[in-house]
Write a protein that holds these residues in place. Structure first.
Motif, PDB file in Angstrom:
ATOM      1  N   SER A   1      31.583   4.455 -18.489  1.00 51.38           N
ATOM      2  CA  SER A   1      31.006   4.379 -19.839  1.00 51.38           C
ATOM      3  C   SER A   1      30.612   5.739 -20.391  1.00 51.38           C
ATOM      4  O   SER A   1      30.789   6.007 -21.582  1.00 51.38           O
TER       5      SER A   1
ATOM      6  N   ASP B   1      32.101   2.417 -12.475  1.00 48.66           N
ATOM      7  CA  ASP B   1      33.109   1.757 -13.319  1.00 48.66           C
ATOM      8  C   ASP B   1      32.390   0.633 -14.060  1.00 48.66           C
ATOM      9  O   ASP B   1      31.640  -0.138 -13.444  1.00 48.66           O
ATOM     10  N   LYS B   2      32.629   0.533 -15.358  1.00 47.34           N
ATOM     11  CA  LYS B   2      31.828  -0.409 -16.155  1.00 47.34           C
ATOM     12  C   LYS B   2      32.195  -1.865 -15.883  1.00 47.34           C
ATOM     13  O   LYS B   2      31.412  -2.765 -16.182  1.00 47.34           O
ATOM     14  N   ASP B   3      33.365  -2.121 -15.349  1.00 47.13           N
ATOM     15  CA  ASP B   3      33.765  -3.497 -15.026  1.00 47.13           C
ATOM     16  C   ASP B   3      33.766  -3.768 -13.522  1.00 47.13           C
ATOM     17  O   ASP B   3      33.238  -4.780 -13.059  1.00 47.13           O
ATOM     18  N   GLN B   4      34.366  -2.853 -12.773  1.00 45.09           N
ATOM     19  CA  GLN B   4      34.566  -3.133 -11.344  1.00 45.09           C
ATOM     20  C   GLN B   4      33.266  -3.163 -10.536  1.00 45.09           C
ATOM     21  O   GLN B   4      33.250  -3.733  -9.445  1.00 45.09           O
TER      22      GLN B   4
ATOM     23  N   GLU C   1      33.777   8.062 -21.142  1.00 47.79           N
ATOM     24  CA  GLU C   1      34.577   7.339 -22.138  1.00 47.79           C
ATOM     25  C   GLU C   1      33.924   7.448 -23.513  1.00 47.79           C
ATOM     26  O   GLU C   1      34.578   7.748 -24.512  1.00 47.79           O
TER      27      GLU C   1
ATOM     28  N   PRO D   1      38.999   7.075 -16.156  1.00 53.56           N
ATOM     29  CA  PRO D   1      38.936   5.996 -17.143  1.00 53.56           C
ATOM     30  C   PRO D   1      37.883   4.957 -16.755  1.00 53.56           C
ATOM     31  O   PRO D   1      37.503   4.870 -15.583  1.00 53.56           O
ATOM     32  N   ASN D   2      37.441   4.204 -17.748  1.00 51.02           N
ATOM     33  CA  ASN D   2      36.547   3.049 -17.532  1.00 51.02           C
ATOM     34  C   ASN D   2      35.146   3.400 -17.026  1.00 51.02           C
ATOM     35  O   ASN D   2      34.470   2.575 -16.408  1.00 51.02           O
TER      36      ASN D   2
END
Ligand code: T6T
Length: 327
Positions: A172, A95-98, A175, A169-170
């Motif tokens: 990279s 996950d690109k944020d988590q 997406e 989702p999310n």
């Protein structure tokens, strides 16, 4: 995002290779390899990592999550950090944020991070929101999505309804593929309608069910873009099960043996091979270069594609990029 010149990459790698025989200090380097999930793409990447580790005389600790997701990858990462012996972590963040938080904790313990296949933040490690990884080494997935769209458009004669089956989702990679695909369909093919996108959570059976449901719901569907191994295999299987092989065209991201068989059968019209061996091999070389004090490593390396269709699938220069994994 900045594109990195080939000269930059070559210079960096030359710096590593010119060191000759591994020094005693290099011998002590331990690489942690933590890809996204068990699949042929990451198996080939693992072969690349292992080859570079062997060439450089490093140590390697590999942990491969059985399923995709932050909740699976994070505890594995934490356990790798807790070992206390990892110098460089080669990771495909799920996950690109988590995954930023868990990786910052790893960084605080002195582990340097190189991301492969997927990136953190927006992937711009110079000006973006996340700058701590040494580099992102992977495909230009937006461009891969564009290539896939043009391939599918050609296969369906530039008109009709198409559908995207993707994973999560999310992330990279997938997406970016959907973004590039939609961009080209919107801008270049006014007679093609993208009717929707499903997330299969990296599960092939879910991809089969979702595609089958879409084929029923949209009887005039003419094309499917499967954005990774499981999506493409699921889409292809559903199309065959519905007796629509050759009628509904599938574009497959990732060059598995399965995708190539379906290409030969006329179910799949185009297969996009990524270069996972290169990603794995170069990531370890970057660790070596960093350990040697190289400060100008490219922050982003695009590894490119082989675009495989029925015309070139037997050309050895193309076929070499089909994912070959031990049984
Ligand atoms: O497509 C690859 C990878 O690039 C993506 O990030 C996740 O799915 C794969 O591993 C294929 O299953």
């Amino acid at each position: 995002m900045k594109n990195i010149s080939k000269i930059g990459v070559v210079a960096a790698l030359a710096a590593v290779l010119s060191t000759g025989v591994a020094s005693a200090q290099e011998d002590q380097i331990t690489i942690g390899f933590l890809p996204g999930v068990v699949d042929p793409f990451y198996q080939v990447m693992e072969i690349g990592v292992e080859a570079a580790v062997a060439d450089l005389g490093f140590k390697l600790v590999t942990q491969i999550p059985p399923t995709w997701g932050v909740e699976v990858q994070t505890p594995i990462l934490d356990a790798m950090v807790a070992r206390g012996d990892i110098d460089y972590l080669v990771i495909a963040p799920t996950d690109k944020d988590q995954m930023v938080g868990p990786l910052l904790l790893a960084l605080e313990t002195g582990i340097k991070v190189i991301t492969v296949d997927t990136f953190l933040g927006d992937g711009d490690y110079i000006n973006g929101p996340v700058t701590f990884p040494i580099s992102y080494i992977g495909s230009d997935n937006v461009e891969g999505g564009r290539i896939s769209a043009r391939g599918l458009a050609k296969a369906i004669g530039g008109t009709g309804k198409v559908y995207i089956n993707s994973t999560n989702p999310n992330v990279s990679s997938v997406e970016g593929r959907a973004i590039g695909f939609n961009e080209v369909m919107d801008n270049e093919f006014p007679d093609i309608e993208v009717i929707g996108l499903d997330f299969n959570l990296d599960d092939m059976n879910t991809a089969v069910q979702q595609t089958a449901a879409t084929l029923e719901r949209v009887p005039d569907l003419v094309g499917v873009f499967g954005t990774n191994v499981f999506s493409a295999q699921g889409a292809g299987t559903a199309v065959v099960n519905a007796g629509l092989g050759g009628v509904v065209s599938v574009v497959a991201y990732d060059a598995t043996q399965f995708a190539i068989e379906q290409l030969r059968e006329g179910v799949v019209s185009l297969v996009l091979a990524q270069k996972p061996f290169d990603m794995g091999y170069m990531a370890v070389q970057f660790a070596a270069a960093d350990a040697k004090g190289v400060t100008s490593l490219p922050r982003r390396v695009q590894t490119g594609f082989a675009i495989i269709d029925i015309e070139n699938v037997d050309d050895p220069e193309v076929a070499r990029f089909i994912y070959q994994v031990p049984n």
